[in-house]
Scaffold this motif. Sequence first.
Motif, PDB file in Angstrom:
ATOM      1  N   ILE A 245       0.839  -1.194   0.000  1.00 53.36           N
ATOM      2  CA  ILE A 245       0.000   0.000   0.000  1.00 53.36           C
ATOM      3  C   ILE A 245       0.877   1.249   0.000  1.00 53.36           C
ATOM      4  O   ILE A 245       1.875   1.322   0.718  1.00 53.36           O
ATOM      5  CB  ILE A 245      -0.932  -0.006   1.220  1.00 53.36           C
ATOM      6  CG1 ILE A 245      -1.848  -1.238   1.176  1.00 53.36           C
ATOM      7  CG2 ILE A 245      -1.772   1.262   1.283  1.00 53.36           C
ATOM      8  CD1 ILE A 245      -2.686  -1.413   2.422  1.00 53.36           C
ATOM      9  N   THR A 246       0.512   2.239  -0.788  1.00 56.91           N
ATOM     10  CA  THR A 246       1.227   3.510  -0.830  1.00 56.91           C
ATOM     11  C   THR A 246       1.171   4.181   0.539  1.00 56.91           C
ATOM     12  O   THR A 246       0.142   4.177   1.215  1.00 56.91           O
ATOM     13  CB  THR A 246       0.606   4.436  -1.894  1.00 56.91           C
ATOM     14  OG1 THR A 246       0.751   3.825  -3.176  1.00 56.91           O
ATOM     15  CG2 THR A 246       1.279   5.794  -1.894  1.00 56.91           C
ATOM     16  N   GLY A 247       2.309   4.759   0.969  1.00 57.90           N
ATOM     17  CA  GLY A 247       2.344   5.447   2.259  1.00 57.90           C
ATOM     18  C   GLY A 247       3.647   6.177   2.463  1.00 57.90           C
ATOM     19  O   GLY A 247       4.632   5.952   1.752  1.00 57.90           O
ATOM     20  N   SER A 248       3.670   7.095   3.430  1.00 53.28           N
ATOM     21  CA  SER A 248       4.870   7.864   3.750  1.00 53.28           C
ATOM     22  C   SER A 248       5.131   7.816   5.244  1.00 53.28           C
ATOM     23  O   SER A 248       4.253   7.450   6.029  1.00 53.28           O
ATOM     24  CB  SER A 248       4.718   9.320   3.287  1.00 53.28           C
ATOM     25  OG  SER A 248       3.608   9.926   3.931  1.00 53.28           O
ATOM     26  N   GLY A 249       6.353   8.219   5.630  1.00 56.28           N
ATOM     27  CA  GLY A 249       6.726   8.195   7.043  1.00 56.28           C
ATOM     28  C   GLY A 249       6.812   6.792   7.606  1.00 56.28           C
ATOM     29  O   GLY A 249       6.605   6.582   8.810  1.00 56.28           O
ATOM     30  N   LYS A 250       7.142   5.828   6.766  1.00 54.22           N
ATOM     31  CA  LYS A 250       7.150   4.428   7.161  1.00 54.22           C
ATOM     32  C   LYS A 250       8.503   4.021   7.755  1.00 54.22           C
ATOM     33  O   LYS A 250       9.556   4.428   7.275  1.00 54.22           O
ATOM     34  CB  LYS A 250       6.847   3.529   5.963  1.00 54.22           C
ATOM     35  CG  LYS A 250       5.488   3.770   5.307  1.00 54.22           C
ATOM     36  CD  LYS A 250       4.360   3.315   6.213  1.00 54.22           C
ATOM     37  CE  LYS A 250       3.024   3.408   5.512  1.00 54.22           C
ATOM     38  NZ  LYS A 250       1.914   2.928   6.377  1.00 54.22           N
ATOM     39  N   THR A 251       8.441   3.187   8.799  1.00 59.37           N
ATOM     40  CA  THR A 251       9.655   2.575   9.346  1.00 59.37           C
ATOM     41  C   THR A 251      10.070   1.428   8.452  1.00 59.37           C
ATOM     42  O   THR A 251       9.234   0.618   8.044  1.00 59.37           O
ATOM     43  CB  THR A 251       9.406   2.061  10.770  1.00 59.37           C
ATOM     44  OG1 THR A 251       9.010   3.156  11.603  1.00 59.37           O
ATOM     45  CG2 THR A 251      10.673   1.438  11.354  1.00 59.37           C
TER      46      THR A 251
END
Length: 332
Positions: A245-251
């Motif tokens: 899934i598209t996302g930002s700020g991911k560890t």
Amino acid sequence: MPAQLNITPTPAPTLSNLVITTTIKGLQLKWDVTEDPTHASTEIWHSETNDFGTATKLAEVWDNTYIHVDAPIGITRYYWIRSRNIYGRTDGNVLSGSATPAAVQTTDVAPNAITSVSIFQNSAPATLVTYDVWSNVMLATFLGTGNAFVVDMQHLTNLAISAIGTTGAAYAQGRISVVESPYVNTGTVTVTNGSPIITGAGTNWLSEVSPGDVFFLASASSSRYTVQSVDSDEQITLSANYAGITGSGKTYYILTSSSLAIQISETTDQLEIIGAHAISHKFPFAYRTPVQTQAGRLYDIVLDWAIHRDDANWSISLSSVLKTLILTELKR
């Protein structure tokens, strides 16, 4: 004239080889056991200054070891020991030594005290029909802390036989591996479904990452991708499009190398033709093994399975019923 008796006083025995070492909560004193039958006990004295004249008696023991529990952390302690004989004399030699307790543990610790317990369980059905190939059936990931972990893995399976060969055997196997890897996970990343481009924030990839390293998100450790190129400090390109899934700020984690810490394999189901008889064996795949971890390392626990046949006339398949991993961290 009255008889005179010449009585020679018996001095206290001589002690030797005093060794002082740091323990979890203090200092341990140990010395060699004297074989002198007149030895009754050992006095232990201590002080914060290297002067026996300022020392106070800490204990009197009937062994050759003593642990000074709760010795002040970071303060050098000076110790003296001497023998007391069965006549109450303490005029033997005095052994001295010193050490500084370190802050290795600040809470009471019982033997094998548990820090945490994690349980990974997967009951999703799966069937293996390919022969002579190790296939992954479960993956669990955890971070090392410097503590020891106990890995308790169990895998319940059913072997199905649709055709029996005339010779040899057919059997199923299970294998558990523990793989240790250094990693990079400074900053965070942005991922886009259908794109191989990974964008970093606060990352330093040019000096830390190389093509061939392995990338994955912390929330999806089983979905892993090979780094194809390192484009800048804040961009890498994967060898395949990101499927999550598209996302930002991911560890995230990037594994820069790996080494095998433990690997155990076992035959779990076997049917063998011996003469005119068919002999069947079934064993549970259940292993409990310790792993000493390092801080700054990531550990993969990998459960694989395989089936094998000696004769192409055999036809077997293996079904997974339940996979359970109990991971117990022990205090130092």
